[in-house]
Design a protein around this motif. Structure first.
Motif, PDB file in Angstrom:
ATOM      1  N   PHE A 168      46.403 -39.649  46.585  1.00 49.02           N
ATOM      2  CA  PHE A 168      45.424 -38.741  45.990  1.00 49.02           C
ATOM      3  C   PHE A 168      45.039 -39.250  44.606  1.00 49.02           C
ATOM      4  O   PHE A 168      45.890 -39.453  43.741  1.00 49.02           O
ATOM      5  N   CYS A 169      43.723 -39.438  44.437  1.00 51.49           N
ATOM      6  CA  CYS A 169      43.236 -39.937  43.150  1.00 51.49           C
ATOM      7  C   CYS A 169      42.098 -39.082  42.605  1.00 51.49           C
ATOM      8  O   CYS A 169      41.546 -39.389  41.551  1.00 51.49           O
ATOM      9  N   GLY A 170      41.718 -38.013  43.327  1.00 45.12           N
ATOM     10  CA  GLY A 170      40.660 -37.126  42.853  1.00 45.12           C
ATOM     11  C   GLY A 170      41.238 -36.016  41.984  1.00 45.12           C
ATOM     12  O   GLY A 170      42.383 -36.083  41.529  1.00 45.12           O
ATOM     13  N   SER A 171      40.443 -34.989  41.778  1.00 49.62           N
ATOM     14  CA  SER A 171      40.937 -33.840  41.025  1.00 49.62           C
ATOM     15  C   SER A 171      41.859 -33.024  41.924  1.00 49.62           C
ATOM     16  O   SER A 171      41.987 -33.287  43.120  1.00 49.62           O
ATOM     17  N   ASN A 172      42.488 -32.024  41.355  1.00 47.52           N
ATOM     18  CA  ASN A 172      43.375 -31.180  42.162  1.00 47.52           C
ATOM     19  C   ASN A 172      42.724 -29.822  42.447  1.00 47.52           C
ATOM     20  O   ASN A 172      43.420 -28.845  42.736  1.00 47.52           O
TER      21      ASN A 172
END
Length: 321
Positions: A168-172
């Protein structure tokens, strides 16, 4: 490639992004009353059928499985979004979000297969009435409903475990009122995201379209059988035995088909409208299904009215003393 990957410890439920803070209280209160309505209505159906021996027949056992499913779905999804708007607590743990995703998709799949069992029950009752007693019994329905709970389980577990392998590298931020597969995997990165998306789509189509195909065949056969009946009274009576099932099935499938077709033809919704549509087709059926069971099913309505009259007579007798 993965240098920007961060370990997400929790997600944040966005809810309705365009909602003004002054409406947080009313929205949380509305969602709370919706949850109460779902809980009270479906617990009532479970308790009423359990307490009335004449209602413990195949058709009503299917209703009980649907009621249990609806109650579980509301309990898995609504408390977190209510707490977001009521207490300002929109955070959900990483594994808590995946657990919620599991229940969202698993319970939706169970509903689909349970509606298939319901359609099978009505198909045999209308199209093969002389063989109904031999083919359909409480035991048969219990086994079929058990399979409706069992068959989607390994499939949805596989979907969840597959999604857990993604970095996961996007926002949460979960752009939804609850965690689902699309909202979670949209935060992932890497070459496997497309593979995970396609795999989950294939499983979703299997869990939704396979039951839908039989349901359409079943109710088409029922309608054809009804139109061939010579007596109008017989047609009305036979149709009345299927109205509750048809209403419940339409409430589950039609909104989903509408959203899918709209997306396919390129009709886009704003984020708020999309979230509202998903929330409506997720929560409206569990809210109104108990009402449909009570007022569109003659046996339940008759026994409910009989019990209410008996209670009223008993109350009046006590007052007269």
């Amino acid at each position: 490639m993965t240098s920007n990957v961060t370990r997400i410890r929790s997600f944040s439920i966005l809810g309705f992004p365009g909602l003004s803070p002054q409406y947080y209280g009313p929205v949380s209160a509305l969602l709370f009353f919706i949850y109460l309505a779902i809980a009270v209505g479906n617990v009532f159906i479970l308790a009423f059928v359990a307490s009335q021996r004449p209602l413990q027949r195949p058709t009503y056992l299917v209703f009980c499985h649907l009621a249990l499913n609806d109650l579980t779905f509301a309990t898995a999804t609504l408390p977190k979004v209510i707490s977001k708007y009521w207490f300002g607590d929109g955070h959900i743990s990483f594994y808590g979000c995946f657990s919620q995703m599991f229940f969202v998709h698993y319970l939706g799949s169970v509903t689909s297969f349970t509606l298939l069992v319901m359609a099978l029950d009505r198909f045999v009752a209308v199209c093969l009435p002389l063989r109904y007693a031999a083919l359909i019994s409480n035991g048969t329905i219990s086994v079929l409903c058990g399979l409706a709970w069992l068959v989607p389980l390994p499939l949805v577990v596989a979907v969840v475990l597959h999604a857990l392998t993604l970095p996961f590298c996007g926002s949460n931020v979960i752009a939804q009122c609850y965690c689902d597969h699309i909202s979670i995997t949209s935060q992932a990165c890497g070459e496997d995201v497309h593979v995970v998306a396609v795999t989950s789509l294939c499983i979703a189509m299997f869990c939704l379209l396979l039951p839908l195909a039989f349901i359409l065949f079943s109710y088409s056969s029922i309608i054809a059988a009804i139109t061939k009946m010579s007596y109008a009274a017989g047609r009305r009576k036979t149709l009345s035995t299927c109205t509750a099932q048809i209403f419940v099935t339409c409430l589950f499938y039609l909104p989903r088909c509408f959203v899918y077709v709209a997306n396919t033809v390129g009709f886009s919704f704003s984020l708020d409208v999309r979230i509202l549509l998903i929330l409506l087709y997720s929560l409206f059926p569990p809210t109104v299904n108990p009402i449909i069971y009570c007022f569109k099913t003659q046996d339940i309505k008759r026994r409910l009215l009989k019990k209410l009259r008996a209670n009223r007579v008993g109350t009046e007798a006590k007052l007269s003393r």
